[in-house]
Write a protein that holds these residues in place. Sequence first.
Motif, PDB file in Angstrom:
ATOM      1  N   ILE A  67       0.863  -1.154   0.122  1.00 56.78           N
ATOM      2  CA  ILE A  67       0.053   0.082  -0.059  1.00 56.78           C
ATOM      3  C   ILE A  67       0.944   1.234  -0.013  1.00 56.78           C
ATOM      4  CG2 ILE A  67      -1.797   1.147   1.507  1.00 56.78           C
ATOM      5  CD1 ILE A  67      -2.585  -1.755   2.327  1.00 56.78           C
ATOM      6  N   ARG A  68       1.784   1.407   0.928  1.00 54.47           N
ATOM      7  CA  ARG A  68       2.628   2.496   1.002  1.00 54.47           C
ATOM      8  C   ARG A  68       3.451   2.747  -0.158  1.00 54.47           C
ATOM      9  NH1 ARG A  68       4.114   0.872   7.039  1.00 54.47           N
ATOM     10  NH2 ARG A  68       2.038   1.388   8.107  1.00 54.47           N
ATOM     11  N   GLY A  69       3.947   1.453  -0.682  1.00 54.30           N
ATOM     12  CA  GLY A  69       4.648   1.494  -2.018  1.00 54.30           C
ATOM     13  C   GLY A  69       4.129   2.110  -3.368  1.00 54.30           C
ATOM     14  N   GLY A  70       2.837   2.341  -3.193  1.00 61.42           N
ATOM     15  CA  GLY A  70       1.985   2.799  -4.513  1.00 61.42           C
ATOM     16  C   GLY A  70       1.691   1.705  -5.401  1.00 61.42           C
ATOM     17  N   HIS A  71       1.688   0.429  -4.887  1.00 62.11           N
ATOM     18  CA  HIS A  71       1.228  -0.621  -5.767  1.00 62.11           C
ATOM     19  C   HIS A  71      -0.187  -1.156  -5.867  1.00 62.11           C
ATOM     20  CE1 HIS A  71       5.491  -1.394  -5.866  1.00 62.11           C
ATOM     21  NE2 HIS A  71       5.510  -1.314  -4.607  1.00 62.11           N
ATOM     22  N   VAL A  72      -0.986  -0.422  -5.306  1.00 62.51           N
ATOM     23  CA  VAL A  72      -2.483  -0.305  -5.393  1.00 62.51           C
ATOM     24  C   VAL A  72      -3.156   0.621  -6.473  1.00 62.51           C
ATOM     25  CG1 VAL A  72      -4.915  -0.344  -4.213  1.00 62.51           C
ATOM     26  CG2 VAL A  72      -2.669  -1.253  -3.057  1.00 62.51           C
ATOM     27  N   ASP A  73      -3.803  -0.003  -7.647  1.00 61.97           N
ATOM     28  CA  ASP A  73      -4.215   0.813  -8.600  1.00 61.97           C
ATOM     29  C   ASP A  73      -5.267   1.683  -8.126  1.00 61.97           C
ATOM     30  OD1 ASP A  73      -2.313   0.129 -10.665  1.00 61.97           O
ATOM     31  OD2 ASP A  73      -3.232  -1.917 -10.344  1.00 61.97           O
ATOM     32  N   LEU A  74      -6.209   1.097  -7.479  1.00 60.46           N
ATOM     33  CA  LEU A  74      -7.628   1.827  -7.065  1.00 60.46           C
ATOM     34  C   LEU A  74      -8.099   1.455  -5.734  1.00 60.46           C
ATOM     35  CD1 LEU A  74     -10.314   3.371  -7.710  1.00 60.46           C
ATOM     36  CD2 LEU A  74     -11.105   1.021  -8.311  1.00 60.46           C
ATOM     37  N   THR A  75      -8.360   2.470  -4.917  1.00 56.56           N
ATOM     38  CA  THR A  75      -8.947   2.286  -3.560  1.00 56.56           C
ATOM     39  C   THR A  75     -10.137   2.626  -3.273  1.00 56.56           C
ATOM     40  OG1 THR A  75      -6.568   2.536  -2.502  1.00 56.56           O
ATOM     41  CG2 THR A  75      -8.420   2.851  -0.857  1.00 56.56           C
ATOM     42  N   VAL A  76     -11.205   1.957  -2.780  1.00 57.65           N
ATOM     43  CA  VAL A  76     -12.486   2.305  -2.437  1.00 57.65           C
ATOM     44  C   VAL A  76     -12.947   2.389  -1.206  1.00 57.65           C
ATOM     45  CG1 VAL A  76     -15.095   1.703  -3.031  1.00 57.65           C
ATOM     46  CG2 VAL A  76     -13.310   1.231  -4.652  1.00 57.65           C
ATOM     47  N   LEU A  77     -13.165   3.441  -0.528  1.00 60.31           N
ATOM     48  CA  LEU A  77     -13.222   3.840   0.921  1.00 60.31           C
ATOM     49  C   LEU A  77     -14.845   4.390   1.293  1.00 60.31           C
ATOM     50  CD1 LEU A  77      -9.768   5.437   1.725  1.00 60.31           C
ATOM     51  CD2 LEU A  77     -10.505   2.901   2.338  1.00 60.31           C
ATOM     52  N   GLY A  78     -15.059   4.211   2.286  1.00 60.46           N
ATOM     53  CA  GLY A  78     -16.045   4.898   3.155  1.00 60.46           C
ATOM     54  C   GLY A  78     -15.773   6.180   3.829  1.00 60.46           C
ATOM     55  N   ALA A  79     -16.520   6.889   3.893  1.00 57.48           N
ATOM     56  CA  ALA A  79     -16.400   8.241   4.631  1.00 57.48           C
ATOM     57  C   ALA A  79     -17.659   8.894   5.689  1.00 57.48           C
ATOM     58  CB  ALA A  79     -15.567   9.129   3.746  1.00 57.48           C
ATOM     59  N   PHE A  80     -17.010   9.632   6.659  1.00 59.18           N
ATOM     60  CA  PHE A  80     -18.039  10.492   7.118  1.00 59.18           C
ATOM     61  C   PHE A  80     -18.224  11.802   6.559  1.00 59.18           C
ATOM     62  CE2 PHE A  80     -16.008   8.254  10.956  1.00 59.18           C
ATOM     63  CZ  PHE A  80     -17.111   7.255  10.954  1.00 59.18           C
ATOM     64  N   GLU A  81     -17.180  12.472   5.851  1.00 60.49           N
ATOM     65  CA  GLU A  81     -17.182  13.765   5.234  1.00 60.49           C
ATOM     66  C   GLU A  81     -16.072  13.782   4.440  1.00 60.49           C
ATOM     67  OE1 GLU A  81     -18.231  16.802   9.198  1.00 60.49           O
ATOM     68  OE2 GLU A  81     -16.285  16.409   8.318  1.00 60.49           O
ATOM     69  N   VAL A  82     -16.384  14.567   3.060  1.00 54.51           N
ATOM     70  CA  VAL A  82     -15.398  14.794   2.198  1.00 54.51           C
ATOM     71  C   VAL A  82     -15.518  16.377   1.860  1.00 54.51           C
ATOM     72  CG1 VAL A  82     -14.506  14.398  -0.194  1.00 54.51           C
ATOM     73  CG2 VAL A  82     -15.383  12.349   1.266  1.00 54.51           C
ATOM     74  N   ASP A  83     -14.537  17.017   1.495  1.00 56.27           N
ATOM     75  CA  ASP A  83     -14.703  18.411   1.116  1.00 56.27           C
ATOM     76  C   ASP A  83     -14.071  18.836  -0.289  1.00 56.27           C
ATOM     77  OD1 ASP A  83     -11.939  19.170   1.577  1.00 56.27           O
ATOM     78  OD2 ASP A  83     -12.210  19.870   3.473  1.00 56.27           O
ATOM     79  N   VAL A  84     -14.617  20.013  -0.567  1.00 53.84           N
ATOM     80  CA  VAL A  84     -14.106  20.507  -1.878  1.00 53.84           C
ATOM     81  C   VAL A  84     -12.570  20.541  -2.340  1.00 53.84           C
ATOM     82  CG1 VAL A  84     -16.268  21.885  -2.285  1.00 53.84           C
ATOM     83  CG2 VAL A  84     -14.178  22.891  -1.111  1.00 53.84           C
ATOM     84  N   GLU A  85     -11.694  20.156  -1.229  1.00 51.69           N
ATOM     85  CA  GLU A  85     -10.307  20.296  -1.534  1.00 51.69           C
ATOM     86  C   GLU A  85      -9.909  18.777  -1.692  1.00 51.69           C
ATOM     87  OE1 GLU A  85      -8.683  22.781  -1.948  1.00 51.69           O
ATOM     88  OE2 GLU A  85     -10.194  24.408  -1.762  1.00 51.69           O
ATOM     89  N   GLY A  86     -10.877  18.122  -1.342  1.00 57.91           N
ATOM     90  CA  GLY A  86     -10.346  16.528  -1.535  1.00 57.91           C
ATOM     91  C   GLY A  86     -10.093  15.878  -0.148  1.00 57.91           C
ATOM     92  N   ASN A  87     -10.197  16.765   0.837  1.00 56.04           N
ATOM     93  CA  ASN A  87      -9.977  16.175   2.248  1.00 56.04           C
ATOM     94  C   ASN A  87     -10.997  15.149   2.526  1.00 56.04           C
ATOM     95  OD1 ASN A  87      -7.883  17.830   2.421  1.00 56.04           O
ATOM     96  ND2 ASN A  87      -9.067  19.577   3.127  1.00 56.04           N
ATOM     97  N   ILE A  88     -10.584  14.045   3.590  1.00 55.43           N
ATOM     98  CA  ILE A  88     -11.363  12.967   3.790  1.00 55.43           C
ATOM     99  C   ILE A  88     -11.387  12.956   5.193  1.00 55.43           C
ATOM    100  CG2 ILE A  88      -9.811  11.440   3.226  1.00 55.43           C
ATOM    101  CD1 ILE A  88     -12.051   9.255   3.068  1.00 55.43           C
ATOM    102  N   ALA A  89     -12.486  12.788   6.065  1.00 55.74           N
ATOM    103  CA  ALA A  89     -12.653  12.322   7.505  1.00 55.74           C
ATOM    104  C   ALA A  89     -13.385  11.009   7.610  1.00 55.74           C
ATOM    105  CB  ALA A  89     -13.399  13.424   8.231  1.00 55.74           C
TER     106      ALA A  89
END
Length: 219
Positions: free
Chosen positions: A92-114
């Motif tokens: 994961i840290r080495g950038g070997h994952v092509d796509l990640t799908v996550l849940g979230a409580f909040e996302v904002d217009v700057e692309g930040n995720i909580a």
Amino acid sequence: MALSREQLAMRVAQELQDGYYVNLGIGIPTLVANYIPPGMDVMLQSENGLLGMGAFPTEESLDADLINAGKQTVTMVKGASLFDSAESFAMIRGGHVDLTVLGAFEVDVEGNIASYMIPGKLIKGMGGAMDLVAGADNIIVTMTHASKHGQSKLLKQCTLPLTGKGCIKKVLTDLAFIEIKDGKFYLLERAPGVSVEEIQALTDGELVISDDVPEMTFS
């Protein structure tokens, strides 16, 4: 009409490409494993140490020792491998994952995720989310568009502690498929039967709307 959990997973599955290595977060993202298009070669990775995760098992194929990061029982596809979590996080840290799908409580217009903490509430914790948002360039968040109290989760600025900054590019909610760029939300698609006006009313951050916003399809 708002999308069901299964429809959300089906729409996310349309973003998969042949040869992708994909990490699915806890919750709705795990359902994506059931909707990988036939004939497509996708390897699902789980941070607890599994590469080559398959669909959820039937009663006959269930193995209680084989689980994903959310402690759900899973299956393995041909060519799958098992390893320790240190090796998993190195992927994961080495950038070997092509796509990640996550849940979230909040996302904002700057692309930040909580996605990991609500003060005063008992939440499972960070898990691998912070590593995933730091190590992946292609992340889709899937969540409800608003809270059960009708408050928008697509914000001008996240109010909860951040999991990652400036890392989210696309959000699929039960009402809309949205791209984040230039400090704005861009409406790409809407759920069948849901109007642009409904989406606008439940979006706190600036929403850019084209003249023709198509409805999602699931074929």
